[in-house]
Motif scaffolding. Structure first.
Motif, PDB file in Angstrom:
ATOM      1  N   LYS A 137     -69.246  93.067  72.374  1.00  0.00           N
ATOM      2  CA  LYS A 137     -69.135  93.190  70.918  1.00  0.00           C
ATOM      3  C   LYS A 137     -68.179  94.321  70.539  1.00  0.00           C
ATOM      4  CE  LYS A 137     -73.515  91.188  69.510  1.00  0.00           C
ATOM      5  NZ  LYS A 137     -74.752  91.390  68.757  1.00  0.00           N
ATOM      6  N   LEU A 138     -68.228  95.419  71.270  1.00  0.00           N
ATOM      7  CA  LEU A 138     -67.310  96.533  70.999  1.00  0.00           C
ATOM      8  C   LEU A 138     -65.863  96.120  71.252  1.00  0.00           C
ATOM      9  CD1 LEU A 138     -69.333  99.530  72.488  1.00  0.00           C
ATOM     10  CD2 LEU A 138     -68.889  99.037  70.063  1.00  0.00           C
ATOM     11  N   ILE A 139     -65.645  95.371  72.317  1.00  0.00           N
ATOM     12  CA  ILE A 139     -64.301  94.869  72.624  1.00  0.00           C
ATOM     13  C   ILE A 139     -63.830  93.942  71.499  1.00  0.00           C
ATOM     14  CG2 ILE A 139     -63.017  93.326  74.172  1.00  0.00           C
ATOM     15  CD1 ILE A 139     -64.659  94.585  76.496  1.00  0.00           C
ATOM     16  N   ALA A 140     -64.713  93.082  71.015  1.00  0.00           N
ATOM     17  CA  ALA A 140     -64.360  92.159  69.932  1.00  0.00           C
ATOM     18  C   ALA A 140     -64.035  92.906  68.643  1.00  0.00           C
ATOM     19  CB  ALA A 140     -65.506  91.166  69.700  1.00  0.00           C
ATOM     20  N   ALA A 141     -64.840  93.904  68.305  1.00  0.00           N
ATOM     21  CA  ALA A 141     -64.595  94.672  67.079  1.00  0.00           C
ATOM     22  C   ALA A 141     -63.276  95.437  67.189  1.00  0.00           C
ATOM     23  CB  ALA A 141     -65.757  95.639  66.830  1.00  0.00           C
ATOM     24  N   PHE A 142     -63.029  96.033  68.346  1.00  0.00           N
ATOM     25  CA  PHE A 142     -61.767  96.757  68.539  1.00  0.00           C
ATOM     26  C   PHE A 142     -60.593  95.798  68.447  1.00  0.00           C
ATOM     27  CE2 PHE A 142     -58.399  98.602  71.189  1.00  0.00           C
ATOM     28  CZ  PHE A 142     -58.230  99.808  70.530  1.00  0.00           C
ATOM     29  N   SER A 143     -60.734  94.603  68.997  1.00  0.00           N
ATOM     30  CA  SER A 143     -59.664  93.611  68.947  1.00  0.00           C
ATOM     31  C   SER A 143     -59.301  93.268  67.502  1.00  0.00           C
ATOM     32  CB  SER A 143     -60.086  92.342  69.695  1.00  0.00           C
ATOM     33  OG  SER A 143     -59.095  91.349  69.582  1.00  0.00           O
ATOM     34  N   ILE A 144     -60.302  93.020  66.688  1.00  0.00           N
ATOM     35  CA  ILE A 144     -60.040  92.702  65.278  1.00  0.00           C
ATOM     36  C   ILE A 144     -59.325  93.863  64.603  1.00  0.00           C
ATOM     37  CG2 ILE A 144     -61.137  92.336  63.019  1.00  0.00           C
ATOM     38  CD1 ILE A 144     -63.266  90.651  64.524  1.00  0.00           C
ATOM     39  N   LEU A 145     -59.826  95.060  64.808  1.00  0.00           N
ATOM     40  CA  LEU A 145     -59.222  96.235  64.172  1.00  0.00           C
ATOM     41  C   LEU A 145     -57.788  96.466  64.639  1.00  0.00           C
ATOM     42  CD1 LEU A 145     -62.220  98.737  64.248  1.00  0.00           C
ATOM     43  CD2 LEU A 145     -61.244  97.591  62.246  1.00  0.00           C
ATOM     44  N   ILE A 146     -57.557  96.364  65.933  1.00  0.00           N
ATOM     45  CA  ILE A 146     -56.225  96.674  66.459  1.00  0.00           C
ATOM     46  C   ILE A 146     -55.205  95.628  66.027  1.00  0.00           C
ATOM     47  CG2 ILE A 146     -56.311  95.590  68.762  1.00  0.00           C
ATOM     48  CD1 ILE A 146     -55.045  99.115  68.158  1.00  0.00           C
ATOM     49  N   TRP A 147     -55.573  94.336  66.026  1.00  0.00           N
ATOM     50  CA  TRP A 147     -54.607  93.314  65.617  1.00  0.00           C
ATOM     51  C   TRP A 147     -54.299  93.392  64.130  1.00  0.00           C
ATOM     52  CZ3 TRP A 147     -51.161  91.604  68.599  1.00  0.00           C
ATOM     53  CH2 TRP A 147     -51.414  91.429  69.950  1.00  0.00           C
ATOM     54  N   PHE A 148     -55.291  93.686  63.327  1.00  0.00           N
ATOM     55  CA  PHE A 148     -55.003  93.870  61.906  1.00  0.00           C
ATOM     56  C   PHE A 148     -54.187  95.144  61.682  1.00  0.00           C
ATOM     57  CE2 PHE A 148     -57.901  90.417  61.464  1.00  0.00           C
ATOM     58  CZ  PHE A 148     -57.499  89.786  60.301  1.00  0.00           C
ATOM     59  N   GLY A 149     -54.410  96.157  62.502  1.00  0.00           N
ATOM     60  CA  GLY A 149     -53.580  97.370  62.448  1.00  0.00           C
ATOM     61  C   GLY A 149     -52.131  97.077  62.815  1.00  0.00           C
ATOM     62  N   ILE A 150     -51.937  96.223  63.807  1.00  0.00           N
ATOM     63  CA  ILE A 150     -50.580  95.834  64.215  1.00  0.00           C
ATOM     64  C   ILE A 150     -49.886  95.096  63.081  1.00  0.00           C
ATOM     65  CG2 ILE A 150     -49.280  94.315  65.773  1.00  0.00           C
ATOM     66  CD1 ILE A 150     -51.430  95.085  67.947  1.00  0.00           C
ATOM     67  N   VAL A 151     -50.604  94.201  62.429  1.00  0.00           N
ATOM     68  CA  VAL A 151     -50.033  93.487  61.284  1.00  0.00           C
ATOM     69  C   VAL A 151     -49.663  94.487  60.185  1.00  0.00           C
ATOM     70  CG1 VAL A 151     -50.541  91.838  59.437  1.00  0.00           C
ATOM     71  CG2 VAL A 151     -51.175  91.302  61.800  1.00  0.00           C
ATOM     72  N   ALA A 152     -50.542  95.436  59.907  1.00  0.00           N
ATOM     73  CA  ALA A 152     -50.271  96.434  58.874  1.00  0.00           C
ATOM     74  C   ALA A 152     -49.035  97.266  59.236  1.00  0.00           C
ATOM     75  CB  ALA A 152     -51.490  97.342  58.681  1.00  0.00           C
ATOM     76  N   MET A 153     -48.937  97.691  60.486  1.00  0.00           N
ATOM     77  CA  MET A 153     -47.768  98.470  60.908  1.00  0.00           C
ATOM     78  C   MET A 153     -46.488  97.657  60.799  1.00  0.00           C
ATOM     79  SD  MET A 153     -48.064 101.657  61.690  1.00  0.00           S
ATOM     80  CE  MET A 153     -49.036 101.763  60.216  1.00  0.00           C
ATOM     81  N   SER A 154     -46.587  96.364  61.021  1.00  0.00           N
ATOM     82  CA  SER A 154     -45.411  95.502  60.876  1.00  0.00           C
ATOM     83  C   SER A 154     -44.890  95.543  59.448  1.00  0.00           C
ATOM     84  CB  SER A 154     -45.751  94.062  61.265  1.00  0.00           C
ATOM     85  OG  SER A 154     -46.098  94.011  62.621  1.00  0.00           O
ATOM     86  N   ARG A 155     -45.796  95.569  58.510  1.00  0.00           N
ATOM     87  CA  ARG A 155     -45.389  95.669  57.104  1.00  0.00           C
ATOM     88  C   ARG A 155     -44.801  97.046  56.811  1.00  0.00           C
ATOM     89  NH1 ARG A 155     -43.114  92.949  55.478  1.00  0.00           N
ATOM     90  NH2 ARG A 155     -43.343  93.639  53.347  1.00  0.00           N
ATOM     91  N   VAL A 156     -45.392  98.084  57.367  1.00  0.00           N
ATOM     92  CA  VAL A 156     -44.883  99.441  57.143  1.00  0.00           C
ATOM     93  C   VAL A 156     -43.463  99.561  57.690  1.00  0.00           C
ATOM     94  CG1 VAL A 156     -45.213 101.890  57.706  1.00  0.00           C
ATOM     95  CG2 VAL A 156     -47.175 100.473  57.090  1.00  0.00           C
ATOM     96  N   ILE A 157     -43.197  98.927  58.825  1.00  0.00           N
ATOM     97  CA  ILE A 157     -41.831  98.938  59.397  1.00  0.00           C
ATOM     98  C   ILE A 157     -40.837  98.417  58.377  1.00  0.00           C
ATOM     99  CG2 ILE A 157     -40.322  97.880  61.128  1.00  0.00           C
ATOM    100  CD1 ILE A 157     -42.775  97.915  63.036  1.00  0.00           C
ATOM    101  N   GLY A 158     -41.178  97.341  57.722  1.00  0.00           N
ATOM    102  CA  GLY A 158     -40.286  96.758  56.722  1.00  0.00           C
ATOM    103  C   GLY A 158     -39.972  97.701  55.579  1.00  0.00           C
TER     104      GLY A 158
END
Length: 163
Positions: A137-158
């Motif tokens: 469950k911890l791995i799953a929660a971290f996965s959701i957080l990290i992938w949404f963080g990656i998406v957010a950083m992609s927008r910040v790059i722009g």
């Protein structure tokens, strides 16, 4: 590393991508679709692991459906991401948001490795017991957080790429 980025960006095909009125936008759009495919597939699996959805479905079934899509999305992301990066490697190298995104991608990769080598090995037993272990469950929660963080950083790059 900066020298490598300068060399990469100067290659004729990278310059062609950068200077094309249509190729760069098409590649960037495909990169976004890769994100959509990957994040949707991994989120479905992670939400099932957390017990927040599809609880009536065995994890092995959700995994069998989601993982091929996640792999396809990841392959699309890596391919298009490299091509987009190559076309403007120097500015990306100097972009803090891009560096944070790449660090997060490395963390996501480590999380995937941890999932497949440790947590997912006992997934067959989860179907029998009906409960996902806390570590998974911890791995799953971290996965959701990290992938949404990656998406957010992609927008910040722009927003920071040209500043």
């Amino acid at each position: 590393m900066l020298t490598f980025c300068q060399w990469l960006q100067a290659l004729s095909w990278a310059r062609g991508i950068r200077e094309s009125l249509s190729l760069y936008p098409w590649l960037y759009t495909a990169h976004i679709f890769g994100f959509i495919i990957l994040v949707t597939a991994t989120s479905a699996l992670n939400l099932r692991m957390l017990g927040w959805g599809m609880r009536d479905q065995p994890l092995s079934r959700i995994s069998a459906l989601a993982l091929p899509w996640a792999k396809a999305g990841f392959a699309l992301q890596v391919t298009t991401g490299f091509l987009v990066f190559a076309s403007q490697a120097v500015s990306m190298y100097n972009n803090t948001a891009f560096r944070v995104k790449m660090l997060m991608v490395l963390l996501a990769g480590a999380n995937i490795l941890l999932f497949h080598t440790a947590a997912y090995r006992g997934a067959g037993k989860w179907n029998e017991r009906g409960a996902t272990p806390t570590g998974a469950k911890l791995i799953a929660a971290f996965s959701i957080l990290i992938w949404f963080g990656i998406v957010a950083m992609s927008r910040v790059i722009g927003f920071t790429a040209h500043s």
